[in-house]
Motif scaffolding. Sequence first.
Motif, PDB file in Angstrom:
ATOM      1  N   ALA A   7       0.829  -1.206   0.000  1.00  0.00           N
ATOM      2  CA  ALA A   7       0.000   0.000   0.000  1.00  0.00           C
ATOM      3  C   ALA A   7       0.867   1.260   0.000  1.00  0.00           C
ATOM      4  O   ALA A   7       0.578   2.239  -0.707  1.00  0.00           O
ATOM      5  N   ARG A   8       1.961   1.238   0.779  1.00  0.00           N
ATOM      6  CA  ARG A   8       2.865   2.395   0.803  1.00  0.00           C
ATOM      7  C   ARG A   8       3.599   2.542  -0.537  1.00  0.00           C
ATOM      8  O   ARG A   8       3.902   3.650  -0.975  1.00  0.00           O
ATOM      9  N   LEU A   9       3.881   1.429  -1.169  1.00  0.00           N
ATOM     10  CA  LEU A   9       4.607   1.437  -2.436  1.00  0.00           C
ATOM     11  C   LEU A   9       3.863   2.241  -3.506  1.00  0.00           C
ATOM     12  O   LEU A   9       4.475   2.998  -4.266  1.00  0.00           O
ATOM     13  N   ILE A  10       2.537   2.074  -3.563  1.00  0.00           N
ATOM     14  CA  ILE A  10       1.755   2.792  -4.578  1.00  0.00           C
ATOM     15  C   ILE A  10       1.017   3.988  -3.978  1.00  0.00           C
ATOM     16  O   ILE A  10       0.206   4.611  -4.661  1.00  0.00           O
ATOM     17  N   ASP A  11       1.301   4.280  -2.691  1.00  0.00           N
ATOM     18  CA  ASP A  11       0.655   5.401  -2.000  1.00  0.00           C
ATOM     19  C   ASP A  11      -0.864   5.272  -2.054  1.00  0.00           C
ATOM     20  O   ASP A  11      -1.586   6.221  -2.401  1.00  0.00           O
ATOM     21  N   LEU A  12      -1.348   4.086  -1.707  1.00  0.00           N
ATOM     22  CA  LEU A  12      -2.784   3.831  -1.703  1.00  0.00           C
ATOM     23  C   LEU A  12      -3.444   4.605  -0.573  1.00  0.00           C
ATOM     24  O   LEU A  12      -3.019   4.515   0.581  1.00  0.00           O
ATOM     25  N   ALA A  13      -4.454   5.362  -0.896  1.00  0.00           N
ATOM     26  CA  ALA A  13      -5.154   6.180   0.104  1.00  0.00           C
ATOM     27  C   ALA A  13      -6.094   5.295   0.919  1.00  0.00           C
ATOM     28  O   ALA A  13      -7.219   5.011   0.514  1.00  0.00           O
ATOM     29  N   VAL A  14      -5.610   4.829   2.064  1.00  0.00           N
ATOM     30  CA  VAL A  14      -6.392   3.961   2.932  1.00  0.00           C
ATOM     31  C   VAL A  14      -5.944   4.223   4.361  1.00  0.00           C
ATOM     32  O   VAL A  14      -4.810   4.662   4.601  1.00  0.00           O
ATOM     33  N   ASP A  15      -6.834   3.967   5.324  1.00  0.00           N
ATOM     34  CA  ASP A  15      -6.429   4.204   6.711  1.00  0.00           C
ATOM     35  C   ASP A  15      -5.449   3.122   7.186  1.00  0.00           C
ATOM     36  O   ASP A  15      -5.150   2.169   6.473  1.00  0.00           O
ATOM     37  N   HIS A  16      -4.958   3.263   8.401  1.00  0.00           N
ATOM     38  CA  HIS A  16      -3.880   2.398   8.888  1.00  0.00           C
ATOM     39  C   HIS A  16      -4.312   0.947   9.087  1.00  0.00           C
ATOM     40  O   HIS A  16      -3.476   0.040   8.995  1.00  0.00           O
ATOM     41  N   ILE A  17      -5.575   0.704   9.361  1.00  0.00           N
ATOM     42  CA  ILE A  17      -5.989  -0.674   9.653  1.00  0.00           C
ATOM     43  C   ILE A  17      -6.530  -1.394   8.420  1.00  0.00           C
ATOM     44  O   ILE A  17      -6.767  -2.603   8.461  1.00  0.00           O
ATOM     45  N   GLY A  18      -6.724  -0.676   7.310  1.00  0.00           N
ATOM     46  CA  GLY A  18      -7.247  -1.297   6.098  1.00  0.00           C
ATOM     47  C   GLY A  18      -6.436  -2.480   5.612  1.00  0.00           C
ATOM     48  O   GLY A  18      -6.992  -3.569   5.364  1.00  0.00           O
ATOM     49  N   PRO A  19      -5.105  -2.341   5.457  1.00  0.00           N
ATOM     50  CA  PRO A  19      -4.308  -3.485   4.993  1.00  0.00           C
ATOM     51  C   PRO A  19      -4.357  -4.684   5.936  1.00  0.00           C
ATOM     52  O   PRO A  19      -4.253  -5.833   5.487  1.00  0.00           O
ATOM     53  N   TRP A  20      -4.541  -4.429   7.232  1.00  0.00           N
ATOM     54  CA  TRP A  20      -4.592  -5.540   8.192  1.00  0.00           C
ATOM     55  C   TRP A  20      -5.900  -6.305   8.079  1.00  0.00           C
ATOM     56  O   TRP A  20      -5.920  -7.532   8.251  1.00  0.00           O
ATOM     57  N   GLN A  21      -6.987  -5.605   7.796  1.00  0.00           N
ATOM     58  CA  GLN A  21      -8.228  -6.344   7.546  1.00  0.00           C
ATOM     59  C   GLN A  21      -8.136  -7.067   6.207  1.00  0.00           C
ATOM     60  O   GLN A  21      -8.626  -8.190   6.059  1.00  0.00           O
ATOM     61  N   ALA A  22      -7.475  -6.439   5.232  1.00  0.00           N
ATOM     62  CA  ALA A  22      -7.346  -7.054   3.909  1.00  0.00           C
ATOM     63  C   ALA A  22      -6.578  -8.373   3.989  1.00  0.00           C
ATOM     64  O   ALA A  22      -6.949  -9.348   3.325  1.00  0.00           O
ATOM     65  N   VAL A  23      -5.508  -8.416   4.789  1.00  0.00           N
ATOM     66  CA  VAL A  23      -4.720  -9.653   4.861  1.00  0.00           C
ATOM     67  C   VAL A  23      -5.541 -10.780   5.474  1.00  0.00           C
ATOM     68  O   VAL A  23      -5.438 -11.941   5.045  1.00  0.00           O
ATOM     69  N   SER A  24      -6.399 -10.472   6.439  1.00  0.00           N
ATOM     70  CA  SER A  24      -7.216 -11.523   7.057  1.00  0.00           C
ATOM     71  C   SER A  24      -8.304 -12.007   6.105  1.00  0.00           C
ATOM     72  O   SER A  24      -8.469 -13.211   5.896  1.00  0.00           O
ATOM     73  N   VAL A  25      -9.031 -11.079   5.490  1.00  0.00           N
ATOM     74  CA  VAL A  25     -10.137 -11.472   4.605  1.00  0.00           C
ATOM     75  C   VAL A  25      -9.601 -12.156   3.348  1.00  0.00           C
ATOM     76  O   VAL A  25     -10.166 -13.147   2.870  1.00  0.00           O
ATOM     77  N   ALA A  26      -8.495 -11.639   2.789  1.00  0.00           N
ATOM     78  CA  ALA A  26      -7.932 -12.222   1.572  1.00  0.00           C
ATOM     79  C   ALA A  26      -7.508 -13.671   1.790  1.00  0.00           C
ATOM     80  O   ALA A  26      -7.735 -14.540   0.944  1.00  0.00           O
TER      81      ALA A  26
END
Length: 340
Positions: free
Chosen positions: A237-256
């Motif tokens: 997310a940081r690599l492409i500067d994705l506009a998302v809050d801090h916990i978004g990627p952590w929920q994404a890893v669990s659901v994915a």
Amino acid sequence: MTQPRSRNLFKTIPGLLVSAFFLWYTFRGISFDEIRSLRLANPAWVFGVLGFTLASYTLRCVRWTRMMRSTGARFPVCARVLMTSLAANNILPFRIGDIMRVFTYAGDLGASPSVILSTVILEKLLDIFVLVLLFVAFMGKNVNPHSRLTAEVLLGISSVGLLILLLGARMLEPVIQRFFARFHKDPGQTSKLHKIEHWLLLALDCIRQIGIAGSLLLLLQSCIIWACEGMIFVSGARLIDLAVDHIGPWQAVSVANLSYLIPSSPGAIGTFEWAVKTSLVSHSANEPHAALYGLALHAWLLISVTGAGGIIFLLHRVRIHNRTPLLQEIETLPRELPDA
């Protein structure tokens, strides 16, 4: 052999259709201009993606070696077998990689298939427990009540399953023996029931030997593994500067990763991308960017894990001069439980 292969191919069609539907549903309406607008805004985060991927899968090998400790299997062998099975799971249907780990590589590991199976089940339970825990901890405000209830039920089931396996293995042995003793009077079923009972008792004995302290260490290792996996998502997310809050990627890893439970093509193609997009959008991410981010990240994980496992697999076959085609080896996998 042609008929079984044809039947297996036919069985994969529903999974391919599921993947195709999720891919269409995830990427519908995304224009080429939106794809071109995606940039590597912070290239230094490439090292985060690379480093945390290496750490995550190295730690998985360390964890499984710990589970196999009672068999005397060494880290190099466990790492080779685990990475090979993960690569096979990504390209072959029906979780063939896990089946190969249990049966094909039992001789390499110096363990019975039942012992290996018990570690695979424990590994899956640990992973599901941590993933559901992550999902519950990082649930967004927009998650519907049904998803919240499902997550809490899964957390409860996985917690009970872990407690029973890790703390109650010794107590379960006499219960299983008494249960099967009721059916041993039927001569027609005695052989199969003895085999199932034997497998269950061997599996419980393996888990019992890990002990409570060893089980807690495995749980800690699992948490660290999924923290590294989460950091892969954060780094991407940081690599492409994705506009998302801090916990978004952590929920994404669990659901994915929980999306692998949905029957689909090997590698969870389609369901993974849909899960990532849905999770990130619920945390204020742009829909097209979230979908493309999920596709790119999934491609990286599939290529890196499958590539590493495939190279390890081929190098080992060259070293031992094994010329048997892989599909022919798969055909020799047992269709029922062997004696041990």
